[in-house]
Design a protein around this motif. Sequence first.
Motif, PDB file in Angstrom:
ATOM      1  N   GLY A   1      47.485  51.868  46.313  1.00 12.39           N
ATOM      2  CA  GLY A   1      47.797  50.449  46.243  1.00 12.39           C
ATOM      3  C   GLY A   1      46.998  49.601  47.211  1.00 12.39           C
ATOM      4  N   ALA A   2      46.860  50.083  48.456  1.00 11.74           N
ATOM      5  CA  ALA A   2      46.134  49.315  49.466  1.00 11.74           C
ATOM      6  C   ALA A   2      44.655  49.201  49.125  1.00 11.74           C
ATOM      7  CB  ALA A   2      46.314  49.967  50.836  1.00 11.74           C
ATOM      8  N   THR A   3      44.090  50.253  48.535  1.00  5.23           N
ATOM      9  CA  THR A   3      42.667  50.254  48.198  1.00  5.23           C
ATOM     10  C   THR A   3      42.352  49.281  47.068  1.00  5.23           C
ATOM     11  OG1 THR A   3      42.421  52.562  48.893  1.00  5.23           O
ATOM     12  CG2 THR A   3      40.752  51.690  47.394  1.00  5.23           C
ATOM     13  N   VAL A   4      43.182  49.273  46.037  1.00  7.80           N
ATOM     14  CA  VAL A   4      42.845  48.493  44.840  1.00  7.80           C
ATOM     15  C   VAL A   4      43.345  47.057  44.888  1.00  7.80           C
ATOM     16  CG1 VAL A   4      42.874  50.609  43.471  1.00  7.80           C
ATOM     17  CG2 VAL A   4      44.922  49.169  43.535  1.00  7.80           C
ATOM     18  N   GLN A   5      44.302  46.751  45.764  1.00  6.81           N
ATOM     19  CA  GLN A   5      44.915  45.425  45.756  1.00  6.81           C
ATOM     20  C   GLN A   5      43.908  44.280  45.886  1.00  6.81           C
ATOM     21  OE1 GLN A   5      48.012  44.741  44.930  1.00  6.81           O
ATOM     22  NE2 GLN A   5      47.485  42.562  45.047  1.00  6.81           N
TER      23      GLN A   5
ATOM     24  N   TYR B   1      41.120  43.915  44.701  1.00  6.77           N
ATOM     25  CA  TYR B   1      40.269  43.775  43.518  1.00  6.77           C
ATOM     26  C   TYR B   1      41.059  43.535  42.232  1.00  6.77           C
ATOM     27  CZ  TYR B   1      36.914  45.821  46.763  1.00  6.77           C
ATOM     28  OH  TYR B   1      36.122  46.062  47.855  1.00  6.77           O
ATOM     29  N   ARG B   2      42.377  43.483  42.315  1.00  5.19           N
ATOM     30  CA  ARG B   2      43.185  43.394  41.098  1.00  5.19           C
ATOM     31  C   ARG B   2      42.910  42.129  40.295  1.00  5.19           C
ATOM     32  NH1 ARG B   2      46.608  47.151  39.822  1.00  5.19           N
ATOM     33  NH2 ARG B   2      47.534  48.543  41.381  1.00  5.19           N
ATOM     34  N   SER B   3      42.581  41.056  40.962  1.00  3.61           N
ATOM     35  CA  SER B   3      42.384  39.787  40.248  1.00  3.61           C
ATOM     36  C   SER B   3      40.952  39.597  39.762  1.00  3.61           C
ATOM     37  CB  SER B   3      42.773  38.616  41.159  1.00  3.61           C
ATOM     38  OG  SER B   3      41.952  38.589  42.319  1.00  3.61           O
ATOM     39  N   ARG B   4      40.084  40.566  40.005  1.00  2.00           N
ATOM     40  CA  ARG B   4      38.683  40.420  39.614  1.00  2.00           C
ATOM     41  C   ARG B   4      38.446  41.004  38.227  1.00  2.00           C
ATOM     42  NH1 ARG B   4      34.599  42.073  44.383  1.00  2.00           N
ATOM     43  NH2 ARG B   4      33.341  42.355  42.486  1.00  2.00           N
ATOM     44  N   PRO B   5      38.031  40.195  37.269  1.00  3.20           N
ATOM     45  CA  PRO B   5      37.817  40.708  35.906  1.00  3.20           C
ATOM     46  C   PRO B   5      36.639  41.665  35.794  1.00  3.20           C
ATOM     47  CG  PRO B   5      37.090  38.423  36.080  1.00  3.20           C
ATOM     48  CD  PRO B   5      37.793  38.738  37.364  1.00  3.20           C
ATOM     49  N   ASP B   6      35.731  41.645  36.776  1.00  2.00           N
ATOM     50  CA  ASP B   6      34.569  42.531  36.714  1.00  2.00           C
ATOM     51  C   ASP B   6      34.866  43.924  37.253  1.00  2.00           C
ATOM     52  OD1 ASP B   6      34.849  41.275  39.255  1.00  2.00           O
ATOM     53  OD2 ASP B   6      32.837  41.948  39.814  1.00  2.00           O
ATOM     54  N   VAL B   7      36.067  44.138  37.813  1.00  5.55           N
ATOM     55  CA  VAL B   7      36.431  45.439  38.370  1.00  5.55           C
ATOM     56  C   VAL B   7      37.626  45.997  37.605  1.00  5.55           C
ATOM     57  CG1 VAL B   7      37.165  46.713  40.415  1.00  5.55           C
ATOM     58  CG2 VAL B   7      35.575  44.790  40.657  1.00  5.55           C
ATOM     59  N   ASP B   8      37.434  47.163  37.004  1.00  2.46           N
ATOM     60  CA  ASP B   8      38.503  47.870  36.291  1.00  2.46           C
ATOM     61  C   ASP B   8      39.236  48.735  37.309  1.00  2.46           C
ATOM     62  OD1 ASP B   8      40.120  49.267  34.590  1.00  2.46           O
ATOM     63  OD2 ASP B   8      38.520  50.072  33.340  1.00  2.46           O
ATOM     64  N   VAL B   9      40.478  48.379  37.607  1.00  2.00           N
ATOM     65  CA  VAL B   9      41.256  49.034  38.662  1.00  2.00           C
ATOM     66  C   VAL B   9      42.115  50.139  38.061  1.00  2.00           C
ATOM     67  CG1 VAL B   9      43.118  48.702  40.316  1.00  2.00           C
ATOM     68  CG2 VAL B   9      41.263  47.038  40.185  1.00  2.00           C
ATOM     69  N   ARG B  10      42.043  51.336  38.649  1.00  4.60           N
ATOM     70  CA  ARG B  10      42.849  52.475  38.201  1.00  4.60           C
ATOM     71  C   ARG B  10      43.644  53.019  39.386  1.00  4.60           C
ATOM     72  NH1 ARG B  10      40.549  54.386  33.312  1.00  4.60           N
ATOM     73  NH2 ARG B  10      39.315  52.664  32.487  1.00  4.60           N
ATOM     74  N   GLY B  11      44.894  52.704  39.436  1.00  7.25           N
ATOM     75  CA  GLY B  11      45.740  53.239  40.484  1.00  7.25           C
ATOM     76  C   GLY B  11      46.612  52.150  41.091  1.00  7.25           C
ATOM     77  N   PRO B  12      47.653  52.564  41.819  1.00  4.69           N
ATOM     78  CA  PRO B  12      48.136  53.943  41.877  1.00  4.69           C
ATOM     79  C   PRO B  12      48.795  54.355  40.564  1.00  4.69           C
ATOM     80  CG  PRO B  12      49.646  52.490  43.020  1.00  4.69           C
ATOM     81  CD  PRO B  12      48.472  51.641  42.617  1.00  4.69           C
ATOM     82  N   GLY B  13      49.130  55.652  40.438  1.00  6.01           N
ATOM     83  CA  GLY B  13      49.629  56.166  39.165  1.00  6.01           C
ATOM     84  C   GLY B  13      51.062  55.776  38.861  1.00  6.01           C
TER      85      GLY B  13
END
Length: 490
Positions: free
Chosen positions: A262-266, A268-280
């Motif tokens: 969660g801390a890693t991807v948070q 970038y969540r709002s960026r349409p150019d980044v496909d975020v995978r996680g947490p599961g």
Amino acid sequence: MRRFAWSPARNTPMTGSARFVPWVPQTLLSQRESTSSMAGPLHIPVIRRGKVYRSLDVSPLVDPRDGSLVAEISIANTDLIERDARVFHSNQTNPYRLEIEECQAIAHGAADAFLEGELELYPDGPVHGPQEYRDHLCCTTGLTQAHVHTQSERLANAIRTVTESIQQQAGGAVRKQVASGLAVILPNNAPGVNGLWLPALGLGVPVAIKPGHSDPWTPLRILSAWRSAGLSDGLMSYYPSTHAGVNMLLNSWPRGLLFGDGATVQPYRSRPDVDVRGPGRSKLIFGSDTISNWSDHMDLMVSSVLYNGGRSCICASTIVVPSHGEAIAQALAERLVEVGPSDGETLAACVEPGLAKRLNQYVDEAVRNDGVTDCSSELRGSPRWVVHDGLEYLLPTVVLCRDTSQSIAQTELPFPLVSVVEVAPDQIVDWLEPGLVATVVSDDANFVAGLRQSGKISTMHQGPIPTTEIRWDSPPEGNLVDHLCSQTGS
């Protein structure tokens, strides 16, 4: 330097489909050195569009058993990453686009090479055979040979069928535009996750891979397999790097694919150019119409929890039921208490220094809260945190959460930890946190539709299907084509 070649087996009857076996000219074998015969640790370089670069800044990769050096990894700094991206993307045309038929032929050869090939570890590097790959991967990740075998088979199948996956994802639509590059930020938890970026190569989209520190081996072997089958070096870059390098890759490449907690991807969540995978936070969810038969689904629960040592984001970390929670938690704990490191197949070791201790402390603190019970502790007769053959392990743990507000009720950790939680069916959608996969065991159409329409589940299986069932043609495994392409028509 000639590349390793693939050739039909000599003197093999050509009945049915040809069997492909790894073949290397004897003159070439005599000139090249296998990694198993090299003195001292390996060096893993940066790869810049097929060109090897050795950095002065290196990071050690060690054997967690004794701290001995396995490899030194070149680290790409942010200036290098930015400069390469600027030069590469100054050319607005992509010369590497592949037709589906061409990609299919290459992919079949790459799949066989990945499984069985005596491949270069990197361009013009030492030979790294399939057993050396498996041994190195087990050593630095803590996975067992059984885990690696299963994941390798899945990866080879994903490579072999990548064109079918692309066609299924595209839904027959005509590709109007394809991204000119994809930065892929990989985790350490499972080699199988590498299957998710393969459609980029199938589309002829250049990739810049940032490997997880403990698994530099799998993406390197995938790139070498595709290269040996004829894919252009210009499509493939490999940038071991730091957190700053991750940020630079995602900011300097047209599209990104990011795996993390969660801390890693948070950010970038709002960026349409980044496909975020996680947490599961993947789940098994039972409906009121099926819960009375819960005991018929014990194998489903066990397999969903234990796959890949419980480390994958598609492993079930929560089982949601309308009733019978205590009985289910107790029965599951009794099944999982039989699992330990001594069988050498089921559990994965914790190789990151201090990780096992931190995770164990977190669970200990969580189960001290009211409404939370560790159903495994009394059955085990031993601590959760154990050492076996010089490696640290966390034993499977089943937690009964009577208080649905406790954070551990929907927590994902990289070992077989599963919480059993009772939630009323009409409250589940509001209670759920977003997750990658949910298996819904119910024939109640309204209940299933409510979960499907909630927007909180990326992939939903209906019926007794393990959460770990891989479908490359649907999210979270299969939506990369949409991320890379804008489409028109049908």
